[in-house]
Design an enzyme around this catalytic site. Structure first.
Site, PDB file in Angstrom:
ATOM      1  N   ARG A   1     -29.770  -5.209-107.374  1.00 51.35           N
ATOM      2  CA  ARG A   1     -30.210  -6.260-108.314  1.00 51.35           C
ATOM      3  C   ARG A   1     -30.503  -7.532-107.521  1.00 51.35           C
ATOM      4  O   ARG A   1     -29.611  -8.080-106.887  1.00 51.35           O
ATOM      5  CB  ARG A   1     -29.110  -6.496-109.339  1.00 51.35           C
ATOM      6  CG  ARG A   1     -29.412  -7.561-110.390  1.00 51.35           C
ATOM      7  CD  ARG A   1     -28.225  -7.724-111.338  1.00 51.35           C
ATOM      8  NE  ARG A   1     -28.466  -8.716-112.367  1.00 51.35           N
ATOM      9  CZ  ARG A   1     -28.266 -10.019-112.197  1.00 51.35           C
ATOM     10  NH1 ARG A   1     -27.836 -10.476-111.053  1.00 51.35           N
ATOM     11  NH2 ARG A   1     -28.506 -10.859-113.185  1.00 51.35           N
TER      12      ARG A   1
ATOM     13  N   LYS B   1     -25.692 -14.648-103.723  1.00 56.73           N
ATOM     14  CA  LYS B   1     -24.403 -15.070-104.267  1.00 56.73           C
ATOM     15  C   LYS B   1     -23.609 -15.897-103.274  1.00 56.73           C
ATOM     16  O   LYS B   1     -23.884 -15.896-102.073  1.00 56.73           O
ATOM     17  CB  LYS B   1     -23.612 -13.855-104.759  1.00 56.73           C
ATOM     18  CG  LYS B   1     -24.165 -13.368-106.100  1.00 56.73           C
ATOM     19  CD  LYS B   1     -23.319 -12.341-106.780  1.00 56.73           C
ATOM     20  CE  LYS B   1     -23.959 -12.013-108.137  1.00 56.73           C
ATOM     21  NZ  LYS B   1     -23.293 -10.897-108.802  1.00 56.73           N
TER      22      LYS B   1
HETATM   23  C1  YH5 Z   1     -24.196  -8.355-111.010  1.00 55.54           C
HETATM   24  O1  YH5 Z   1     -23.734  -8.481-109.867  1.00 55.54           O
HETATM   25  N1  YH5 Z   1     -24.679 -10.789-111.587  1.00 55.54           N
HETATM   26  S1  YH5 Z   1     -25.412 -12.990-113.043  1.00 55.54           S
HETATM   27  C2  YH5 Z   1     -24.185 -16.741-108.644  1.00 55.54           C
HETATM   28  C3  YH5 Z   1     -24.996 -16.835-107.554  1.00 55.54           C
HETATM   29  C4  YH5 Z   1     -26.064 -15.966-107.396  1.00 55.54           C
HETATM   30  C5  YH5 Z   1     -26.326 -15.021-108.348  1.00 55.54           C
HETATM   31  C6  YH5 Z   1     -23.881 -18.776-106.731  1.00 55.54           C
HETATM   32  N2  YH5 Z   1     -25.417 -10.374-113.640  1.00 55.54           N
HETATM   33  C7  YH5 Z   1     -24.628  -9.456-111.809  1.00 55.54           C
HETATM   34  O2  YH5 Z   1     -26.732 -13.139-110.354  1.00 55.54           O
HETATM   35  N3  YH5 Z   1     -25.180  -7.967-113.609  1.00 55.54           N
HETATM   36  C8  YH5 Z   1     -25.148 -11.317-112.724  1.00 55.54           C
HETATM   37  O3  YH5 Z   1     -24.804 -17.759-106.560  1.00 55.54           O
HETATM   38  C9  YH5 Z   1     -25.100  -9.201-113.079  1.00 55.54           C
HETATM   39  N4  YH5 Z   1     -24.291  -7.125-111.580  1.00 55.54           N
HETATM   40  C10 YH5 Z   1     -24.766  -6.940-112.845  1.00 55.54           C
HETATM   41  N5  YH5 Z   1     -24.828  -5.694-113.326  1.00 55.54           N
HETATM   42  C11 YH5 Z   1     -24.851 -13.813-111.611  1.00 55.54           C
HETATM   43  C12 YH5 Z   1     -25.802 -13.891-110.486  1.00 55.54           C
HETATM   44  C13 YH5 Z   1     -25.515 -14.929-109.473  1.00 55.54           C
HETATM   45  C14 YH5 Z   1     -24.451 -15.792-109.614  1.00 55.54           C
END
Ligand code: YH5
Length: 281
Positions: free
Chosen positions: A261, A227
């Site tokens: 996750r 993230k």
């Molecule tokens: C979460 O934390 N996150 S989708 C932006 C990024 C990297 C990754 C800019 N669904 C979560 O993974 N569900 C998502 O870099 C989730 N917890 C739960 N339960 C976003 C994501 C991401 C977004």
């Protein structure tokens, strides 16, 4: 407190005595991180994640990336995730989580074999609470900035951990009122910007204070993989955030997280195995 969680995920028992890894399987055409995009290749990606030790696979058909090209309709979302859920359920003995906020997708996914509901809007979309209550699978309630008035706005928190905790407690109560047993709930503070509503500093504060999310007595999930707060902290693009993500995962596990996750299952499972070995020494 962290030792007693056993979840029944559509017949498969998930024992969280040891922390588990949830692999991210995006079936969106526009996920931010190329490595997790797998519209055509999902079977191979899933197989590899399972081989690497993922206990849960999280199937998402709606991109929450800021500026993602238009939210799909529930029907479009269903069209993306349903074949994947059916395909995985018929082949593998793994818990399938569906990353959705839509009542239609919740109902159909669970019918098709999903054993967990993962909702970044914590069942606040109209009809979602009722749809989830009709099923009997575990539910991840994540904190986000659900009432975000416009993209880019971030709330101001005094004590972010305390305020997120309070929100999650209210969500638990709301679920219990709807007839959802507490034993089915998993909490998630929702790391990240965009509609998740945190600045990098808030994310770091949540990681530092992660232990306090436990006091609610429910299993806790941490989703930090690649993230932007990791990128902002280390000045790294998405492709170069694996070391930072592993450091974050290690800290969350040490602070009692039950599920991590991630995009990078193999590397994260190694971190967990290593921590386990030290624990048992
Ligand atoms: C979460 O934390 N996150 S989708 C932006 C990024 C990297 C990754 C800019 N669904 C979560 O993974 N569900 C998502 O870099 C989730 N917890 C739960 N339960 C976003 C994501 C991401 C977004």
């Amino acid at each position: 407190m962290s030792n007693e969680f056993k979840l029944n995920c559509a017949g498969k028992i998930l024992d969280l005595k040891k922390p588990g890894v949830m692999g991210i399987l995006n079936v969106t055409p526009d996920s931010f991180y190329q490595g997790s995009r797998c519209s055509d290749n999902w079977l191979n990606v899933a197989q590899e994640m399972i081989r690497d030790g993922a206990e849960i696979l999280d199937i998402g058909g709606e991109s929450t990336r800021p500026g993602a090209s238009g939210a799909p309709t529930p029907e479009q979302e269903l069209e993306r995730v349903l074949p994947v859920i059916e395909g995985l359920a018929s082949r593998f003995n793994v818990v399938i989580s569906v990353d959705t906020s839509s009542p239609l997708v919740i109902r159909e996914a669970v019918k098709a074999g999903a054993g967990m509901i993962n909702d970044v809007r914590a069942l606040h979309r109209e009809g979602a609470l009722e749809a989830a209550a009709e099923t009997d699978v575990p539910i991840i309630l994540m904190h986000s900035f659900v009432d975000q008035p416009e993209p880019g706005l971030v709330p101001v928190y005094g004590d972010v951990v305390e305020e997120v905790r309070q929100y999650l407690m209210d969500c638990v109560q709301r679920c219990e009122h709807a007839g959802i047993l507490r034993e089915r709930l998993i909490l998630d503070p929702g790391f990240g910007g965009g509609m998740f509503g945190k600045t990098p500093m808030y994310d770091l504060e949540m990681l530092k204070g992660f232990r306090r999310f436990h006091e609610l007595g429910l299993p806790v999930l941490a989703g930090m993989s690649r993230k932007s707060f990791i990128g902002a902290t280390l000045d790294r693009d998405a492709e170069d955030r694996l070391p930072g993500s592993l450091a974050a995962a290690m800290l969350a596990i040490q602070a009692g997280a039950h599920i991590i996750r991630v995009h990078d299952v193999r590397e994260t499972v190694d971190v967990l195995r290593f921590l386990q070995a030290v624990d048992e020494a």
